[in-house]
Design a protein around this motif. Structure first.
Motif, PDB file in Angstrom:
ATOM      1  N   ASN A   3     -20.567 -15.968  39.954  1.00 49.62           N
ATOM      2  CA  ASN A   3     -20.592 -15.432  41.303  1.00 49.62           C
ATOM      3  C   ASN A   3     -19.869 -14.101  41.395  1.00 49.62           C
ATOM      4  O   ASN A   3     -19.046 -13.757  40.543  1.00 49.62           O
ATOM      5  N   HIS A   4     -20.168 -13.375  42.471  1.00 52.61           N
ATOM      6  CA  HIS A   4     -19.483 -12.111  42.744  1.00 52.61           C
ATOM      7  C   HIS A   4     -18.167 -12.415  43.437  1.00 52.61           C
ATOM      8  O   HIS A   4     -18.067 -13.412  44.131  1.00 52.61           O
ATOM      9  N   PRO A   5     -17.166 -11.621  43.366  1.00 47.34           N
ATOM     10  CA  PRO A   5     -17.160 -10.420  42.522  1.00 47.34           C
ATOM     11  C   PRO A   5     -16.904 -10.776  41.058  1.00 47.34           C
ATOM     12  O   PRO A   5     -16.200 -11.738  40.763  1.00 47.34           O
ATOM     13  N   HIS A   6     -17.494  -9.986  40.183  1.00 47.00           N
ATOM     14  CA  HIS A   6     -17.261 -10.165  38.751  1.00 47.00           C
ATOM     15  C   HIS A   6     -15.905  -9.562  38.404  1.00 47.00           C
ATOM     16  O   HIS A   6     -15.602  -8.439  38.801  1.00 47.00           O
ATOM     17  N   LYS A   7     -15.107 -10.324  37.663  1.00 46.09           N
ATOM     18  CA  LYS A   7     -13.797  -9.826  37.220  1.00 46.09           C
ATOM     19  C   LYS A   7     -14.028  -8.826  36.096  1.00 46.09           C
ATOM     20  O   LYS A   7     -14.608  -9.163  35.068  1.00 46.09           O
ATOM     21  N   VAL A   8     -13.583  -7.589  36.312  1.00 41.07           N
ATOM     22  CA  VAL A   8     -13.726  -6.508  35.336  1.00 41.07           C
ATOM     23  C   VAL A   8     -12.334  -6.083  34.890  1.00 41.07           C
ATOM     24  O   VAL A   8     -11.487  -5.728  35.714  1.00 41.07           O
ATOM     25  N   VAL A   9     -12.107  -6.121  33.580  1.00 39.74           N
ATOM     26  CA  VAL A   9     -10.828  -5.702  33.009  1.00 39.74           C
ATOM     27  C   VAL A   9     -11.036  -4.370  32.299  1.00 39.74           C
ATOM     28  O   VAL A   9     -11.979  -4.217  31.515  1.00 39.74           O
ATOM     29  N   ILE A  10     -10.156  -3.425  32.595  1.00 36.61           N
ATOM     30  CA  ILE A  10     -10.201  -2.120  31.941  1.00 36.61           C
ATOM     31  C   ILE A  10      -8.875  -1.913  31.234  1.00 36.61           C
ATOM     32  O   ILE A  10      -7.817  -2.098  31.840  1.00 36.61           O
ATOM     33  N   VAL A  11      -8.931  -1.536  29.941  1.00 34.58           N
ATOM     34  CA  VAL A  11      -7.704  -1.292  29.184  1.00 34.58           C
ATOM     35  C   VAL A  11      -7.794   0.057  28.476  1.00 34.58           C
ATOM     36  O   VAL A  11      -8.770   0.361  27.799  1.00 34.58           O
ATOM     37  N   ASP A  12      -6.763   0.868  28.708  1.00 37.78           N
ATOM     38  CA  ASP A  12      -6.636   2.166  28.048  1.00 37.78           C
ATOM     39  C   ASP A  12      -5.162   2.547  28.094  1.00 37.78           C
ATOM     40  O   ASP A  12      -4.511   2.360  29.123  1.00 37.78           O
ATOM     41  N   TYR A  47      -4.294 -11.906  29.549  1.00 35.84           N
ATOM     42  CA  TYR A  47      -5.017 -12.073  30.810  1.00 35.84           C
ATOM     43  C   TYR A  47      -6.410 -12.666  30.586  1.00 35.84           C
ATOM     44  O   TYR A  47      -6.818 -13.596  31.285  1.00 35.84           O
ATOM     45  N   VAL A  48      -7.142 -12.133  29.623  1.00 37.46           N
ATOM     46  CA  VAL A  48      -8.514 -12.580  29.370  1.00 37.46           C
ATOM     47  C   VAL A  48      -8.548 -14.053  28.959  1.00 37.46           C
ATOM     48  O   VAL A  48      -9.465 -14.781  29.333  1.00 37.46           O
ATOM     49  N   GLN A  49      -7.539 -14.495  28.229  1.00 37.36           N
ATOM     50  CA  GLN A  49      -7.487 -15.895  27.802  1.00 37.36           C
ATOM     51  C   GLN A  49      -7.356 -16.874  28.962  1.00 37.36           C
ATOM     52  O   GLN A  49      -7.782 -18.021  28.855  1.00 37.36           O
ATOM     53  N   HIS A  50      -6.761 -16.420  30.068  1.00 40.92           N
ATOM     54  CA  HIS A  50      -6.426 -17.333  31.155  1.00 40.92           C
ATOM     55  C   HIS A  50      -7.167 -17.048  32.463  1.00 40.92           C
ATOM     56  O   HIS A  50      -6.832 -17.650  33.487  1.00 40.92           O
ATOM     57  N   ASN A  51      -8.156 -16.157  32.418  1.00 40.22           N
ATOM     58  CA  ASN A  51      -8.891 -15.819  33.631  1.00 40.22           C
ATOM     59  C   ASN A  51     -10.382 -15.735  33.336  1.00 40.22           C
ATOM     60  O   ASN A  51     -10.784 -15.501  32.196  1.00 40.22           O
ATOM     61  N   GLU A  52     -11.181 -15.909  34.365  1.00 42.72           N
ATOM     62  CA  GLU A  52     -12.631 -15.879  34.218  1.00 42.72           C
ATOM     63  C   GLU A  52     -13.121 -14.432  34.294  1.00 42.72           C
ATOM     64  O   GLU A  52     -13.568 -13.953  35.336  1.00 42.72           O
ATOM     65  N   ASP A  69     -10.270  -4.735  17.303  1.00 43.72           N
ATOM     66  CA  ASP A  69      -9.754  -6.090  17.080  1.00 43.72           C
ATOM     67  C   ASP A  69      -9.687  -6.868  18.393  1.00 43.72           C
ATOM     68  O   ASP A  69     -10.016  -8.054  18.444  1.00 43.72           O
ATOM     69  N   LEU A  70      -9.270  -6.188  19.462  1.00 37.51           N
ATOM     70  CA  LEU A  70      -9.253  -6.817  20.785  1.00 37.51           C
ATOM     71  C   LEU A  70     -10.666  -7.225  21.187  1.00 37.51           C
ATOM     72  O   LEU A  70     -10.893  -8.333  21.670  1.00 37.51           O
ATOM     73  N   VAL A  71     -11.623  -6.341  20.958  1.00 40.21           N
ATOM     74  CA  VAL A  71     -13.023  -6.622  21.267  1.00 40.21           C
ATOM     75  C   VAL A  71     -13.493  -7.874  20.520  1.00 40.21           C
ATOM     76  O   VAL A  71     -14.125  -8.763  21.098  1.00 40.21           O
ATOM     77  N   ARG A  72     -13.177  -7.946  19.242  1.00 35.65           N
ATOM     78  CA  ARG A  72     -13.567  -9.128  18.440  1.00 35.65           C
ATOM     79  C   ARG A  72     -12.947 -10.405  19.008  1.00 35.65           C
ATOM     80  O   ARG A  72     -13.596 -11.450  19.085  1.00 35.65           O
ATOM     81  N   GLN A  73     -11.679 -10.326  19.400  1.00 32.67           N
ATOM     82  CA  GLN A  73     -11.002 -11.491  19.963  1.00 32.67           C
ATOM     83  C   GLN A  73     -11.659 -11.926  21.271  1.00 32.67           C
ATOM     84  O   GLN A  73     -11.891 -13.112  21.489  1.00 32.67           O
ATOM     85  N   VAL A  74     -11.955 -10.958  22.136  1.00 31.78           N
ATOM     86  CA  VAL A  74     -12.555 -11.264  23.434  1.00 31.78           C
ATOM     87  C   VAL A  74     -13.928 -11.892  23.248  1.00 31.78           C
ATOM     88  O   VAL A  74     -14.242 -12.926  23.851  1.00 31.78           O
ATOM     89  N   ILE A  75     -14.752 -11.299  22.409  1.00 32.07           N
ATOM     90  CA  ILE A  75     -16.093 -11.832  22.174  1.00 32.07           C
ATOM     91  C   ILE A  75     -16.010 -13.204  21.512  1.00 32.07           C
ATOM     92  O   ILE A  75     -16.780 -14.109  21.838  1.00 32.07           O
TER      93      ILE A  75
END
Length: 140
Positions: A3-12, A47-52, A69-75
């Motif tokens: 459902n909306h809103p989609h949770k969007v995480v931005i990291v930089d 955060y990604v581990q504990h949120n949708e 490496d973060l990308v690999r972990q998230v996927i």
């Protein structure tokens, strides 16, 4: 579920870049997204581990945990999460490595508003496609 809103995480780790991309995503997609920002890969991973989370936009050159490496972990955590790489690296090898690791989009810096709109829009469209599929299955 999707459902909306989609949770969007931005990291930089570049605060100015982080703020600009977050503002552009919020302005372009409004109520469709809930944007959360981080300047470190460790905080993002926690955060990604504990949120949708539905979409992660990650710089590839982050201290501590490298962006790829973060990308690999998230996927690896959840194949349903859309991941977009953000990088100043314009080499074919960097793009190919992202592709081979399941990255859904690739934005080179400096990022244009149009590129952000196209890339994030494609990811959100993909999520909405699957939302419609799942909803149609529930109706049967």
């Amino acid at each position: 579920m999707l459902n909306h809103p989609h949770k969007v995480v931005i990291v930089d780790d570049e605060e100015e870049v982080l703020e600009v991309i977050a503002e552009v995503v919020k302005r372009l997609f409004g109520d469709l997204v809930d944007v959360v920002t981080f300047s470190s890969s460790e905080e993002t991973w926690e955060y990604v581990q504990h949120n949708e989370v539905r979409l992660v936009l990650s710089d590839l050159h982050l201290p501590h945990i490298h962006g790829l490496d973060l990308v690999r972990q998230v996927i690896g955590l959840n194949r349903g999460i859309q991941v977009v790489a953000i990088t100043g690296d314009r080499s074919c090898s960097a793009a190919f490595e992202c592709f081979m690791n399941g990255v859904h989009g690739y934005i080179t810096k400096p990022a244009t508003m149009q590129k952000i709109q196209d890339t994030v829009g494609q990811c959100l469209s993909h999520l909405d496609y699957w939302k419609r599929i799942i909803e149609s299955m529930q109706e049967v």
